[in-house]
Design a protein around this motif. Structure first.
Motif, mmCIF file in Angstrom:
data_model
loop_
_atom_site.group_PDB
_atom_site.id
_atom_site.type_symbol
_atom_site.label_atom_id
_atom_site.label_comp_id
_atom_site.label_asym_id
_atom_site.label_seq_id
_atom_site.Cartn_x
_atom_site.Cartn_y
_atom_site.Cartn_z
ATOM 1 N N MET A 86 0.848 -1.189 0.000
ATOM 2 C CA MET A 86 0.000 0.000 0.000
ATOM 3 C C MET A 86 0.888 1.245 0.000
ATOM 4 N N TYR A 87 0.652 2.084 -1.004
ATOM 5 C CA TYR A 87 1.292 3.395 -1.057
ATOM 6 C C TYR A 87 0.224 4.432 -0.705
ATOM 7 N N HIS A 88 0.677 5.628 -0.320
ATOM 8 C CA HIS A 88 -0.275 6.637 0.141
ATOM 9 C C HIS A 88 0.084 7.988 -0.459
ATOM 10 N N GLN A 89 -0.945 8.706 -0.910
ATOM 11 C CA GLN A 89 -0.748 10.042 -1.467
ATOM 12 C C GLN A 89 -1.417 11.067 -0.556
ATOM 13 N N PRO A 90 -0.666 12.069 -0.102
ATOM 14 C CA PRO A 90 -1.240 13.073 0.808
ATOM 15 C C PRO A 90 -2.322 13.912 0.134
ATOM 16 N N ILE A 91 -3.296 14.327 0.943
ATOM 17 C CA ILE A 91 -4.337 15.262 0.516
ATOM 18 C C ILE A 91 -4.109 16.556 1.297
ATOM 19 N N LEU A 92 -3.971 17.671 0.558
ATOM 20 C CA LEU A 92 -3.564 18.936 1.142
ATOM 21 C C LEU A 92 -4.752 19.877 1.284
ATOM 22 N N ASP A 93 -4.792 20.563 2.417
ATOM 23 C CA ASP A 93 -5.732 21.687 2.579
ATOM 24 C C ASP A 93 -5.028 22.915 2.006
ATOM 25 N N MET A 94 -5.519 23.404 0.874
ATOM 26 C CA MET A 94 -4.819 24.463 0.162
ATOM 27 C C MET A 94 -4.804 25.781 0.924
ATOM 28 N N TRP B 233 -8.005 -6.759 2.852
ATOM 29 C CA TRP B 233 -6.642 -6.580 3.356
ATOM 30 C C TRP B 233 -6.203 -5.118 3.230
ATOM 31 N N ALA B 234 -6.502 -4.496 2.076
ATOM 32 C CA ALA B 234 -6.111 -3.105 1.855
ATOM 33 C C ALA B 234 -6.743 -2.191 2.896
ATOM 34 N N LEU B 235 -8.010 -2.422 3.214
ATOM 35 C CA LEU B 235 -8.696 -1.598 4.207
ATOM 36 C C LEU B 235 -8.049 -1.757 5.586
ATOM 37 N N GLN B 236 -7.773 -2.986 5.977
ATOM 38 C CA GLN B 236 -7.154 -3.219 7.283
ATOM 39 C C GLN B 236 -5.755 -2.611 7.346
ATOM 40 N N ASP B 237 -4.992 -2.776 6.263
ATOM 41 C CA ASP B 237 -3.628 -2.252 6.242
ATOM 42 C C ASP B 237 -3.632 -0.726 6.285
ATOM 43 N N ALA B 238 -4.525 -0.096 5.526
ATOM 44 C CA ALA B 238 -4.573 1.365 5.491
ATOM 45 C C ALA B 238 -4.944 1.941 6.848
ATOM 46 N N SER C 152 -1.552 14.634 11.809
ATOM 47 C CA SER C 152 -2.483 15.145 12.804
ATOM 48 C C SER C 152 -3.434 14.044 13.257
ATOM 49 N N PRO C 153 -3.904 14.099 14.508
ATOM 50 C CA PRO C 153 -4.917 13.118 14.963
ATOM 51 C C PRO C 153 -6.232 13.219 14.195
ATOM 52 N N LEU C 154 -6.406 14.317 13.445
ATOM 53 C CA LEU C 154 -7.634 14.478 12.657
ATOM 54 C C LEU C 154 -7.442 14.094 11.193
ATOM 55 N N ALA C 155 -6.247 13.628 10.830
ATOM 56 C CA ALA C 155 -5.995 13.221 9.449
ATOM 57 C C ALA C 155 -6.869 12.019 9.079
ATOM 58 N N THR C 156 -7.303 11.988 7.849
ATOM 59 C CA THR C 156 -8.212 10.932 7.388
ATOM 60 C C THR C 156 -7.497 9.991 6.424
ATOM 61 N N MET C 157 -8.121 8.828 6.206
ATOM 62 C CA MET C 157 -7.613 7.845 5.245
ATOM 63 C C MET C 157 -8.721 7.524 4.244
ATOM 64 N N SER C 158 -8.402 7.666 2.960
ATOM 65 C CA SER C 158 -9.355 7.359 1.888
ATOM 66 C C SER C 158 -8.977 6.025 1.262
ATOM 67 N N VAL C 159 -9.970 5.124 1.146
ATOM 68 C CA VAL C 159 -9.749 3.789 0.581
ATOM 69 C C VAL C 159 -10.769 3.569 -0.537
ATOM 70 N N ASN C 160 -10.276 3.134 -1.677
ATOM 71 C CA ASN C 160 -11.166 2.867 -2.815
ATOM 72 C C ASN C 160 -11.936 1.575 -2.593
ATOM 73 N N VAL C 161 -13.209 1.587 -2.989
ATOM 74 C CA VAL C 161 -14.088 0.424 -2.849
ATOM 75 C C VAL C 161 -14.587 0.039 -4.238
ATOM 76 N N SER C 162 -14.416 -1.226 -4.603
ATOM 77 C CA SER C 162 -14.830 -1.690 -5.928
ATOM 78 C C SER C 162 -16.308 -2.086 -5.931
#
Length: 776
Positions: free
Chosen positions: A509-517, A560-565, A579-589
């Motif tokens: 699993m790789y992760h791409q940051p999401i920025l608050d502009m 597995w991807a959901l658990q790992d993320a 941050s403790p408020l950071a979120t994780m986005s996971v794609n669902v097929s």
């Protein structure tokens, strides 16, 4: 009362037995005969009553009436024998006719129940009759000839009674063993015939001088037999007496074979153990044995021919599709192999056309399987009419047909025939519910002379070309070439390896940051899957994700991807990476969303990781909400009840509409990279993105732009009101252990040039430098 008499059939034989006992105690031959005549004639009203309520046909009722009168006459004449010896011959003739009448009646029942098998029943009956005649000749008829007072004709009549009674018993066995339900009417009828035969045997033994006068006993048995017959007529199950029955079960066949075999063996044994009395006795035995051998031979021939026809029918069934009457897969493969075997002799090019109906499942689901079967039969007829006489049309599975042209003159001719087959689908198919239109995808494969290909290979190539036609948009023709085979082989290799990738820990699993502009803070991450095989080969997600979706392996991989993320996010929060408020986005097929256990899987993953549900974003594509709207809505509502948030991914590339945003429980829109890419110089893209952002903000939805690659794109998004972004400008997807440095670099940058922020910004040169460092 009438209803009770119909259902409680034992009332009839009980009454007949009571009358017989009264007559026996009266010790009067005339009283017993009179009672029997009354009981025998009672069949007339009972038969017509059964006909009136629809239980039997009129001809059966008339036949029973004639039998009743003949039966009554027989006993009446026997009752008069003692005082009027002259009627003895008439009573024996009457008894013989009664037995023949019983044979006809039970034979009629057996004929209706056994159908085509009745010819075998007749042949077996002939064997039983001749075998019984031989026994009767040796034990009854020949000894009776010594009593010259009887006369030859009376002796012959007496001898005929035994084999005829045996035929009755044999036919009864056939009726009983063909009764799959064991109805009460058949039980009553069986008891009636058995008692009647017992009475006849007693009479025959008396007439042959073996026992004394047993008129009372034989008549009493006949009375009860009549009562059982009436019980059968009164019982409701008599309606099924003349209905066709399935083939005999094993025990039924065993009983029939044993009866026939006994009729062949026992007479031979008896005659071998006895010596002919004179030349006439020897002649009768010889002729009888000859006839028995002739009938047995005829039965064997009949059985052999029947088995031959049965094997041919079985072979035809095994080679033919039962619905359409076309050759099936096995027959087709034989035809292809035979054609390929002959093709080397000349320049013929055997060609296969693999035809698969497009979206045929929709017809079955909407109109029902009967309508679907009708469509399949109509298409089979059209294909027959569309091909040349030399060609073979086969149906190899549900909605798949194959046409074999054994000698296609040229490639152009083959493609012309393929287009002709495709044209046959353009006319509507008439159904009871209205006309329907069906299209097809056709794959064409040709075999070169002396190519040494077998039927399986050629069929597989045509199948591969058909799938190429499906991928090309359906309702078209595709010609097989070797590149198709290479693609299929590669897909199969990837598909096989994917099944083991999870166990081999090849997925990452790789992760791409999401920025608050507006603040420059990293507020979330998108989890993206990568696959590096054991030999170092990297497989693109664009290649293996669709395969995982098609094969269903996306469900365990997605879990597995959901658990790992979530576990990774928990670690980052605990170690201060984000941050403790950071979120994780996971794609669902779509496959995961259609899984009824998916909400449970999500809930378990949240509990195991300890991540708050509101920190999880599940990203779904809009196509899922179009193809299965009710299922998607129910699943998304269950997920929302857990506290999980839902985002619509790649918004704008499919069937996007305001109704989707209103109907489904969504909290975020992710603008597709295709629109973000043209923001700098394409006014249409800029207008479309402005509309999407305005629509999302008006509905209170969070807005995230994907695929941001330039400062200009970021600036335009900020001007249009989009607050969050992700893309290569901000960061490439990185492995979990590189996220700390990535987040730190982004935080050092602070604000981005041209992005709205309350105070200060980083110069463009510095921003570009940091971005370049992140890319490296």
């Amino acid at each position: 009362m009438a209803r009770r008499l119909e259902t409680n059939g034992w009332w009839y034989p009980a009454t007949a037995g009571f009358v017989a006992l009264v007559a026996l105690f009266a010790q009067s031959r005339d009283a017993l005969g009179t009672a029997y005549v009354v009981i025998a004639l009672a069949v007339v009203p009972l038969a017509f009553a059964a006909h009136h309520r629809g239980a039997i046909e009129r001809r059966v009722a008339v036949g029973l009436t004639a039998f009743g009168f003949l039966n009554a006459a027989t006993v009446a004449l026997r009752a008069l024998e003692r005082d009027h010896p002259g009627v003895q011959s008439w009573s024996e003739i009457s008894a013989l006719l009664t037995t023949v009448f019983i044979i006809g009646g039970i034979g009629f029942v057996a004929h209706n129940r056994r159908g085509a098998d009745f010819r075998g029943v007749v042949a077996d009956g002939g064997i039983v009759a001749l075998g019984s005649w031989l026994l009767a000749w040796v034990t009854i008829v020949r000894p009776a000839l010594d009593n010259f007072d009887r006369g030859i004709w009376r002796t012959v009549l007496l001898g005929a009674m035994e084999p005829l009674g045996t035929i009755v018993l044999f036919l009864l066995v056939i009726v009983v063993f063909s009764d799959t339900a064991h109805t009460q009417a058949v039980r009553f009828l069986s008891g009636a015939v058995t008692l009647a035969i017992a009475g006849g045997v007693i009479t025959a033994l008396h007439d042959s001088g073996h026992i004394g006068d047993m008129f009372a006993l034989s008549t009493a048995l006949a009375m009860v037999a009549n009562g059982l017959l009436y019980a059968a007529l009164a019982h409701p199950s008599v309606k099924t007496l003349l209905e066709p029955q399935p083939r005999l079960r094993p025990r039924g066949m065993f009983g029939r074979i044993m009866t026939t075999t006994t009729a062949l063996v026992v007479p031979i044994v008896v005659m071998s153990a006895t010596t002919p009395a004179d030349g006439f006795d020897r002649l009768v035995r010889t002729v009888s044995v000859g006839l028995l051998a002739l009938v047995a031979t005829a039965r064997i021939i009949q059985t052999v021919r029947g088995n031959k026809f049965a094997q041919e029918a079985l072979l035809h069934t095994a080679r033919t599709d039962t619905l359409t009457g076309l050759p099936n897969r096995g027959h087709l493969l034989e035809a292809i192999n035979a054609t390929l075997h002959e093709s080397w002799k000349g320049s013929a090019h055997p060609t296969l056309f693999f035809i698969d109906l497009d979206r045929f499942k929709n017809i079955n689901d909407s109109l029902g399987h009967l309508a679907g079967d009708r469509v399949l039969m109509t298409i089979a007829d059209r294909l027959r009419r569309s091909v040349p006489e030399r060609a073979t049309v086969a149906r190899i599975s549900g909605d798949e047909y194959v046409v074999l042209d054994p000698a296609s003159p040229s490639l152009d001719n083959a493609m012309e025939l393929a287009q002709q087959l495709l044209t046959s689908f353009r006319e509507p198919l008439p159904l009871a519910s209205g006309d329907v239109f069906v299209t097809a995808s056709i794959g064409v494969a040709r075999s070169e002379p002396q190519s040494h290909r077998n039927a399986d290979v050629l069929l597989r190539h045509a199948d591969t070309a058909m799938y190429q036609a499906k991928d090309a948009g359906r309702n078209c023709v595709a010609l097989f070439d070797e590149s198709m085979h290479e693609r299929v082989a590669h897909r199969l290799t990837v598909e096989t390896a994917l099944f083991r990738a999870l166990d081999r820990r090849e997925l990452r699993m790789y992760h791409q940051p999401i920025l608050d502009m507006s603040t420059g803070d990293v507020v979330g991450f998108e989890a993206l899957m990568r696959w590096q095989q054991g030999d170092g080969t990297i497989v693109s997600p664009a290649e293996f994700i669709p395969i995982a979706e098609d094969t269903g392996t996306i469900i365990p991989i997605g879990s597995w991807a959901l658990q790992d993320a979530l576990a990774t996010l928990r670690t980052w929060i605990d170690t201060g990476v984000c941050s403790p408020l950071a979120t994780m986005s996971v794609n669902v097929s779509p496959r995961q969303l259609a899984d009824p256990d998916f909400p449970t899987i999500v809930n378990d993953a949240l509990h195991e990781s300890g991540v708050s549900p509101h920190l999880l974003w599940l990203e779904v594509t809009e196509g899922v909400m179009i193809t299965e709207p009710e299922l998607a809505l129910a699943t998304l509502r269950r997920l929302r009840s857990l506290g999980v948030r839902v985002a619509i991914d790649d918004f704008g590339t499919g069937y996007s509409s305001l109704s989707l945003l209103q109907k489904f429980p969504l909290q975020r829109i992710k603008i597709d990279r295709a629109f973000v890419h043209g923001l700098g110089d394409n006014n249409n893209d800029r207008s479309l993105v402005r509309t999407i952002i305005a629509m999302g903000l008006s509905l209170g939805l969070d807005m995230v732009a994907e695929g941001v690659e330039t400062i200009q794109q970021l600036q335009v998004l900020s001007e249009l009101g989009c607050t969050k972004a992700q893309g290569y400008l901000i960061s490439h997807p990185v492995p979990p252990d590189a996220m700390r440095s990535t987040v730190s670099a982004l935080e050092r940058m602070g604000a981005w040039p041209g992005v709205k922020k309350p105070s200060g910004f980083v110069p463009a040169v510095e921003a570009a430098t940091v971005t370049e460092q992140l890319r490296v």
